[in-house]
Design a protein around this motif. Structure first.
Motif, PDB file in Angstrom:
ATOM      1  N   LYS A  34     -14.483 -34.990   9.190  1.00 17.79           N
ATOM      2  CA  LYS A  34     -15.821 -35.267   9.701  1.00 17.79           C
ATOM      3  C   LYS A  34     -16.810 -35.139   8.563  1.00 17.79           C
ATOM      4  CE  LYS A  34     -14.917 -33.518  14.324  1.00 17.79           C
ATOM      5  NZ  LYS A  34     -15.321 -32.547  15.354  1.00 17.79           N
ATOM      6  N   ARG A  35     -17.772 -36.041   8.549  1.00 17.21           N
ATOM      7  CA  ARG A  35     -18.802 -36.005   7.513  1.00 17.21           C
ATOM      8  C   ARG A  35     -19.809 -34.909   7.813  1.00 17.21           C
ATOM      9  NH1 ARG A  35     -21.159 -41.890   6.449  1.00 17.21           N
ATOM     10  NH2 ARG A  35     -20.171 -42.328   8.410  1.00 17.21           N
ATOM     11  N   ILE A  36     -20.220 -34.226   6.785  1.00 13.55           N
ATOM     12  CA  ILE A  36     -21.291 -33.252   6.903  1.00 13.55           C
ATOM     13  C   ILE A  36     -22.515 -33.877   6.246  1.00 13.55           C
ATOM     14  CG2 ILE A  36     -22.092 -30.949   6.301  1.00 13.55           C
ATOM     15  CD1 ILE A  36     -19.150 -30.103   6.128  1.00 13.55           C
ATOM     16  N   THR A  37     -23.556 -34.068   7.044  1.00  8.73           N
ATOM     17  CA  THR A  37     -24.768 -34.688   6.521  1.00  8.73           C
ATOM     18  C   THR A  37     -25.783 -33.611   6.184  1.00  8.73           C
ATOM     19  OG1 THR A  37     -25.618 -34.964   8.761  1.00  8.73           O
ATOM     20  CG2 THR A  37     -24.443 -36.824   7.807  1.00  8.73           C
ATOM     21  N   SER A  38     -26.505 -33.841   5.114  1.00  5.34           N
ATOM     22  CA  SER A  38     -27.547 -32.901   4.708  1.00  5.34           C
ATOM     23  C   SER A  38     -28.824 -33.202   5.478  1.00  5.34           C
ATOM     24  CB  SER A  38     -27.784 -33.007   3.201  1.00  5.34           C
ATOM     25  OG  SER A  38     -28.240 -34.310   2.888  1.00  5.34           O
ATOM     26  N   GLU A  39     -29.823 -32.388   5.285  1.00 10.44           N
ATOM     27  CA  GLU A  39     -31.088 -32.585   5.986  1.00 10.44           C
ATOM     28  C   GLU A  39     -31.775 -33.876   5.566  1.00 10.44           C
ATOM     29  OE1 GLU A  39     -33.478 -29.147   5.433  1.00 10.44           O
ATOM     30  OE2 GLU A  39     -32.076 -27.839   6.478  1.00 10.44           O
ATOM     31  N   GLU A  40     -31.501 -34.331   4.351  1.00  9.75           N
ATOM     32  CA  GLU A  40     -32.098 -35.582   3.870  1.00  9.75           C
ATOM     33  C   GLU A  40     -31.401 -36.808   4.442  1.00  9.75           C
ATOM     34  OE1 GLU A  40     -30.957 -33.251   1.354  1.00  9.75           O
ATOM     35  OE2 GLU A  40     -32.883 -32.251   1.599  1.00  9.75           O
ATOM     36  N   GLY A  41     -30.276 -36.627   5.069  1.00  8.94           N
ATOM     37  CA  GLY A  41     -29.542 -37.746   5.654  1.00  8.94           C
ATOM     38  C   GLY A  41     -28.358 -38.193   4.822  1.00  8.94           C
ATOM     39  N   GLY A  42     -28.172 -37.624   3.656  1.00  7.37           N
ATOM     40  CA  GLY A  42     -27.039 -37.990   2.815  1.00  7.37           C
ATOM     41  C   GLY A  42     -25.788 -37.210   3.179  1.00  7.37           C
ATOM     42  N   VAL A  43     -24.691 -37.642   2.630  1.00 11.60           N
ATOM     43  CA  VAL A  43     -23.413 -36.968   2.875  1.00 11.60           C
ATOM     44  C   VAL A  43     -23.280 -35.826   1.881  1.00 11.60           C
ATOM     45  CG1 VAL A  43     -20.926 -37.248   2.920  1.00 11.60           C
ATOM     46  CG2 VAL A  43     -22.385 -39.107   3.689  1.00 11.60           C
ATOM     47  N   SER A  44     -23.151 -34.611   2.410  1.00 14.70           N
ATOM     48  CA  SER A  44     -23.023 -33.464   1.523  1.00 14.70           C
ATOM     49  C   SER A  44     -21.577 -33.004   1.377  1.00 14.70           C
ATOM     50  CB  SER A  44     -23.887 -32.303   2.025  1.00 14.70           C
ATOM     51  OG  SER A  44     -23.455 -31.890   3.298  1.00 14.70           O
ATOM     52  N   GLY A  45     -20.691 -33.516   2.211  1.00 20.43           N
ATOM     53  CA  GLY A  45     -19.283 -33.156   2.113  1.00 20.43           C
ATOM     54  C   GLY A  45     -18.531 -33.558   3.362  1.00 20.43           C
ATOM     55  N   TYR A  46     -17.297 -33.109   3.429  1.00 15.10           N
ATOM     56  CA  TYR A  46     -16.449 -33.421   4.568  1.00 15.10           C
ATOM     57  C   TYR A  46     -15.835 -32.139   5.100  1.00 15.10           C
ATOM     58  CZ  TYR A  46     -16.753 -38.341   3.353  1.00 15.10           C
ATOM     59  OH  TYR A  46     -17.212 -39.599   3.092  1.00 15.10           O
TER      60      TYR A  46
END
Length: 88
Positions: A34-46
């Protein structure tokens, strides 16, 4: 886990035990990411998750799909026959 104890019990019986029945009930592991999204909307990890699917659950799902398809077919045919009766 309960299935592991059941398997140990069946294997301890030797030839009298039926190990294949127990092994067919063991769940299959499905690894999902599962993708982990940051507060900015980008992908920060899985994040890696493991789901267990039991054979009985899979069969029940297939039956529900078939049941829904059967109901849909009956609903779609019913108005057609009522229209035909009204026309006659």
């Amino acid at each position: 886990m309960l299935l592991e104890e059941w398997l140990n019990t069946e294997s301890s019986f030797g030839e009298l035990g039926d190990v294949s029945v127990v092994q067919s009930k063991f769940p299959k592991e499905l690894k999902k990411r599962k993708r982990i999204t940051s507060e900015e909307g980008g992908v920060s990890g899985y994040e890696e998750c493991i789901d267990y699917v039991f054979p009985e659950e899979n069969q029940a799902t297939n039956l529900k799909i078939l049941e829904a398809a059967y109901k849909w077919k009956n609903r779609s045919l019913l108005p057609m026959t009522s229209r035909m009766i009204c026309v006659l």
